[in-house]
Write a protein that holds these residues in place. Structure first.
Motif, PDB file in Angstrom:
ATOM      1  N   ARG A  82      33.522  40.792  51.712  1.00 53.20           N
ATOM      2  CA  ARG A  82      34.162  40.724  50.401  1.00 53.20           C
ATOM      3  C   ARG A  82      35.370  39.796  50.386  1.00 53.20           C
ATOM      4  O   ARG A  82      35.837  39.372  49.335  1.00 53.20           O
ATOM      5  N   LYS A  83      35.903  39.491  51.566  1.00 52.79           N
ATOM      6  CA  LYS A  83      37.010  38.539  51.662  1.00 52.79           C
ATOM      7  C   LYS A  83      36.561  37.355  52.506  1.00 52.79           C
ATOM      8  O   LYS A  83      35.609  37.454  53.275  1.00 52.79           O
ATOM      9  N   ARG A  84      37.223  36.214  52.328  1.00 51.90           N
ATOM     10  CA  ARG A  84      36.865  35.012  53.075  1.00 51.90           C
ATOM     11  C   ARG A  84      37.191  35.215  54.554  1.00 51.90           C
ATOM     12  O   ARG A  84      38.296  35.613  54.910  1.00 51.90           O
ATOM     13  N   GLN A  85      36.214  34.955  55.415  1.00 55.64           N
ATOM     14  CA  GLN A  85      36.372  35.092  56.857  1.00 55.64           C
ATOM     15  C   GLN A  85      36.809  33.745  57.447  1.00 55.64           C
ATOM     16  O   GLN A  85      36.149  32.732  57.220  1.00 55.64           O
ATOM     17  N   VAL A  86      37.906  33.760  58.199  1.00 60.05           N
ATOM     18  CA  VAL A  86      38.429  32.520  58.782  1.00 60.05           C
ATOM     19  C   VAL A  86      38.658  32.715  60.276  1.00 60.05           C
ATOM     20  O   VAL A  86      39.315  33.678  60.685  1.00 60.05           O
ATOM     21  N   ILE A  87      38.108  31.794  61.074  1.00 61.10           N
ATOM     22  CA  ILE A  87      38.309  31.827  62.523  1.00 61.10           C
ATOM     23  C   ILE A  87      39.548  31.019  62.863  1.00 61.10           C
ATOM     24  O   ILE A  87      39.713  29.879  62.408  1.00 61.10           O
ATOM     25  N   LYS A 106      41.666  28.365  25.513  1.00 61.64           N
ATOM     26  CA  LYS A 106      40.276  28.744  25.804  1.00 61.64           C
ATOM     27  C   LYS A 106      40.236  30.151  26.411  1.00 61.64           C
ATOM     28  O   LYS A 106      41.184  30.604  27.041  1.00 61.64           O
ATOM     29  N   THR A 107      39.099  30.830  26.227  1.00 62.68           N
ATOM     30  CA  THR A 107      38.883  32.117  26.862  1.00 62.68           C
ATOM     31  C   THR A 107      37.821  31.957  27.936  1.00 62.68           C
ATOM     32  O   THR A 107      36.743  31.432  27.661  1.00 62.68           O
ATOM     33  N   VAL A 108      38.132  32.408  29.151  1.00 62.87           N
ATOM     34  CA  VAL A 108      37.228  32.246  30.293  1.00 62.87           C
ATOM     35  C   VAL A 108      36.852  33.616  30.833  1.00 62.87           C
ATOM     36  O   VAL A 108      37.716  34.454  31.084  1.00 62.87           O
ATOM     37  N   LEU A 109      35.543  33.844  30.992  1.00 65.68           N
ATOM     38  CA  LEU A 109      35.059  35.065  31.629  1.00 65.68           C
ATOM     39  C   LEU A 109      34.638  34.718  33.055  1.00 65.68           C
ATOM     40  O   LEU A 109      33.745  33.891  33.260  1.00 65.68           O
ATOM     41  N   VAL A 110      35.288  35.343  34.034  1.00 67.85           N
ATOM     42  CA  VAL A 110      34.945  35.144  35.444  1.00 67.85           C
ATOM     43  C   VAL A 110      34.300  36.426  35.943  1.00 67.85           C
ATOM     44  O   VAL A 110      34.957  37.463  36.062  1.00 67.85           O
ATOM     45  N   MET A 111      32.995  36.353  36.211  1.00 63.97           N
ATOM     46  CA  MET A 111      32.293  37.526  36.731  1.00 63.97           C
ATOM     47  C   MET A 111      32.670  37.737  38.195  1.00 63.97           C
ATOM     48  O   MET A 111      32.829  36.771  38.950  1.00 63.97           O
ATOM     49  N   ASP A 112      32.811  38.998  38.591  1.00 65.51           N
ATOM     50  CA  ASP A 112      33.181  39.354  39.968  1.00 65.51           C
ATOM     51  C   ASP A 112      34.454  38.611  40.391  1.00 65.51           C
ATOM     52  O   ASP A 112      34.498  37.915  41.405  1.00 65.51           O
ATOM     53  N   GLY A 113      35.484  38.783  39.598  1.00 71.98           N
ATOM     54  CA  GLY A 113      36.732  38.052  39.826  1.00 71.98           C
ATOM     55  C   GLY A 113      37.467  38.409  41.103  1.00 71.98           C
ATOM     56  O   GLY A 113      38.356  37.676  41.524  1.00 71.98           O
ATOM     57  N   ALA A 114      37.099  39.515  41.755  1.00 69.31           N
ATOM     58  CA  ALA A 114      37.782  39.903  42.986  1.00 69.31           C
ATOM     59  C   ALA A 114      37.185  39.230  44.217  1.00 69.31           C
ATOM     60  O   ALA A 114      37.698  39.394  45.322  1.00 69.31           O
ATOM     61  N   SER A 115      36.103  38.476  44.049  1.00 73.27           N
ATOM     62  CA  SER A 115      35.536  37.729  45.171  1.00 73.27           C
ATOM     63  C   SER A 115      36.464  36.572  45.528  1.00 73.27           C
ATOM     64  O   SER A 115      37.332  36.197  44.724  1.00 73.27           O
ATOM     65  N   PRO A 116      36.330  35.980  46.706  1.00 74.36           N
ATOM     66  CA  PRO A 116      37.192  34.841  47.062  1.00 74.36           C
ATOM     67  C   PRO A 116      37.115  33.708  46.039  1.00 74.36           C
ATOM     68  O   PRO A 116      38.147  33.147  45.642  1.00 74.36           O
ATOM     69  N   ALA A 144      34.724  43.744  37.325  1.00 71.19           N
ATOM     70  CA  ALA A 144      34.996  44.332  38.635  1.00 71.19           C
ATOM     71  C   ALA A 144      33.823  45.209  39.031  1.00 71.19           C
ATOM     72  O   ALA A 144      33.280  45.954  38.211  1.00 71.19           O
ATOM     73  N   TYR A 145      33.432  45.133  40.312  1.00 71.74           N
ATOM     74  CA  TYR A 145      32.285  45.887  40.814  1.00 71.74           C
ATOM     75  C   TYR A 145      32.670  47.212  41.456  1.00 71.74           C
ATOM     76  O   TYR A 145      31.799  47.981  41.860  1.00 71.74           O
ATOM     77  N   SER A 146      33.974  47.469  41.606  1.00 73.27           N
ATOM     78  CA  SER A 146      34.430  48.717  42.230  1.00 73.27           C
ATOM     79  C   SER A 146      35.852  48.995  41.785  1.00 73.27           C
ATOM     80  O   SER A 146      36.523  48.120  41.215  1.00 73.27           O
ATOM     81  N   LEU A 147      36.323  50.196  42.071  1.00 76.94           N
ATOM     82  CA  LEU A 147      37.703  50.557  41.739  1.00 76.94           C
ATOM     83  C   LEU A 147      38.677  49.672  42.513  1.00 76.94           C
ATOM     84  O   LEU A 147      39.693  49.229  41.971  1.00 76.94           O
ATOM     85  N   GLU A 148      38.354  49.388  43.771  1.00 73.20           N
ATOM     86  CA  GLU A 148      39.208  48.518  44.599  1.00 73.20           C
ATOM     87  C   GLU A 148      39.310  47.114  43.975  1.00 73.20           C
ATOM     88  O   GLU A 148      40.390  46.531  43.908  1.00 73.20           O
ATOM     89  N   ASP A 149      38.171  46.584  43.516  1.00 72.36           N
ATOM     90  CA  ASP A 149      38.178  45.274  42.852  1.00 72.36           C
ATOM     91  C   ASP A 149      39.024  45.304  41.588  1.00 72.36           C
ATOM     92  O   ASP A 149      39.787  44.376  41.296  1.00 72.36           O
ATOM     93  N   ARG A 151      46.464  31.693  45.576  1.00 71.82           N
ATOM     94  CA  ARG A 151      46.714  32.699  46.609  1.00 71.82           C
ATOM     95  C   ARG A 151      45.363  33.302  46.979  1.00 71.82           C
ATOM     96  O   ARG A 151      44.862  34.190  46.275  1.00 71.82           O
ATOM     97  N   PRO A 152      44.750  32.807  48.034  1.00 73.89           N
ATOM     98  CA  PRO A 152      43.357  33.139  48.339  1.00 73.89           C
ATOM     99  C   PRO A 152      43.140  34.581  48.784  1.00 73.89           C
ATOM    100  O   PRO A 152      44.073  35.257  49.234  1.00 73.89           O
ATOM    101  N   GLN A 153      41.904  35.012  48.659  1.00 76.96           N
ATOM    102  CA  GLN A 153      41.470  36.353  49.065  1.00 76.96           C
ATOM    103  C   GLN A 153      40.898  36.246  50.482  1.00 76.96           C
ATOM    104  O   GLN A 153      39.702  36.046  50.680  1.00 76.96           O
TER     105      GLN A 153
END
Length: 382
Positions: free
Chosen positions: A375-380, A171-181, A201-206, A350-352
């Motif tokens: 942009r990354k998951r915040q964990v306390i 299968k082919t899967v398109l994941v929009m904004d794949g750099a999000s968590p 990707a929404y930016s060069l970093e992504d 491997r989470p973001q």
């Protein structure tokens, strides 16, 4: 962390029964919304002791709690709005005490889970009570922060790729904004199941983050994402790129991160300018394709529906809260949580994640999360 040690001494290693009457004061984070539509303000509230441990309750000393956006509209629609909204539902920690009828856990077990929508407990508290059916064991090699920071995105990915669609080899899967968590975990799950993954990707970093993603197998250098589509300049046609990548056949599964519902001039925010139009997604879908949307207000005009009909395609709404809104599929839900932990343990996931945050900074971090600015998951970490 005043009080944590005291609770551990009084309650640790106990099953049922009543603890000695010693007052222990703990802080917990809550959200306040004075009227609908207003911004939520976050406040620490002191609480003295916990209510008695009920038969199916597990008393957990929280070690880490991930922060997620609070959907006040959903809470209102299902009649769960409160004066004080508990903050932090994805938790990991150590079992201190269990109720008389608890069968899955015993004191000193390491656990992880998601508190239900109707929970009175704030996960941002040193010790909480949780019904045993919302927890699973945490593998020893998985750290507290990763466990809490991955569990929700894992549930979302499983819901989208296993229950709203059937990802499989070829299968082919398109994941929009794949750099999000969420996008990162969805990409890793889809690739693990043998699918070919395309992402935006929404930016060069992504873009650089997505191009660096590799399978956990030593020696394999093939990237997880077959093609990264950089939409940051607004000039790349996502539909055209996907059709080119699939030889004109279209993609089998689309996971969007929001869509444009109207013409470009009607869209206000800069981020919405980067989102694909709903027509683009319908165009790039293959025959028998699945469109999994996070857009709760999606409107399809008759021509849109007709295009989907001709392709035999489906549209599904991704609401990962469904697992906790009904107990009918509780066993399946717990199996998902266990599988997420197993994949985290074997480095398939491997989470973001951002750097762990101390409890005293939780209020500021939650304000950032509620404004969708993280942009990354915040964990306390406790």
């Amino acid at each position: 962390m005043a009080g944590c040690g005291a609770v551990l001494v009084l309650a640790g290693g106990r099953r049922g029964g009543s603890a000695p009457e010693v007052t222990v004061t703990m802080k917990a984070l809550y959200g306040q919304q004075n009227s609908p539509g207003e911004e939520i303000t976050f406040v620490f509230q002191e609480r003295e002791n916990l209510p008695p441990t009920r038969d199916n309750d597990v008393k957990v000393q929280v070690r880490a709690c991930a922060l997620s956006w609070i959907d006040t509209k959903l809470l209102s629609e299902i009649k769960l709005e409160k004066e004080l909204l508990p903050v932090g539902r994805e938790i990991s920690g150590v079992v201190l005490e269990v109720g008389r009828k608890v069968t899955f856990f015993q004191p000193d077990d390491e656990v992880v889970g998601i508190l239900p929508l109707d929970s009175e407990e704030s996960g941002l508290c040193e010790v909480i009570l949780v019904h045993e059916h919302y927890l699973v064991r945490k593998p020893e090699k998985v750290c507290w922060v990763e466990a809490a920071g991955t569990v929700r995105d894992g549930v979302r990915a499983y819901t989208a790729l296993h229950y709203l669609s059937q990802v499989s080899p070829g299968k082919t899967v398109l994941v929009m904004d794949g750099a999000s968590p969420f996008g990162t975990i969805a990409i890793q799950l889809a690739q693990h199941r043998g699918a070919k993954v395309i992402s935006t990707a929404y930016s060069l970093e992504d873009k650089q983050h997505l191009e660096r993603l590799r399978p956990p197998v030593e020696g394999v250098r093939q990237p997880l994402v077959a093609r990264v589509i950089d939409v940051s300049n607004g000039k790349i046609d996502v539909a055209e790129s996907c059709l080119e990548e699939t030889g004109g056949l279209g993609v089998d599964i689309v996971l969007d991160a929001g869509v444009k519902l109207y013409c470009a001039e009607d869209e206000s925010t800069s981020k919405s300018q980067l989102l694909p139009h709903k027509h683009d997604i319908i165009t790039l879908l293959g025959v028998g394709g699945h469109w999994i949307t996070t857009e709760k207000n999606l409107q399809l005009d008759p021509p849109d529906s007709h295009s989907l009909f001709l392709k035999g395609a489906t549209v599904s709404f991704l609401n990962d809260e469904i697992w906790n809104l009904s107990n009918v599929q509780q066993g399946k839900y717990l199996s998902i949580l266990e599988d997420i932990m197993e994949k985290l343990s074997s480095s398939i996931f491997r989470p973001q994640l951002d750097e762990p945050i101390p409890l005293y900074e939780a209020k500021v971090s939650m304000e950032i999360v509620q404004k969708n600015q993280a942009r990354k998951r915040q964990v306390i970490q406790f």
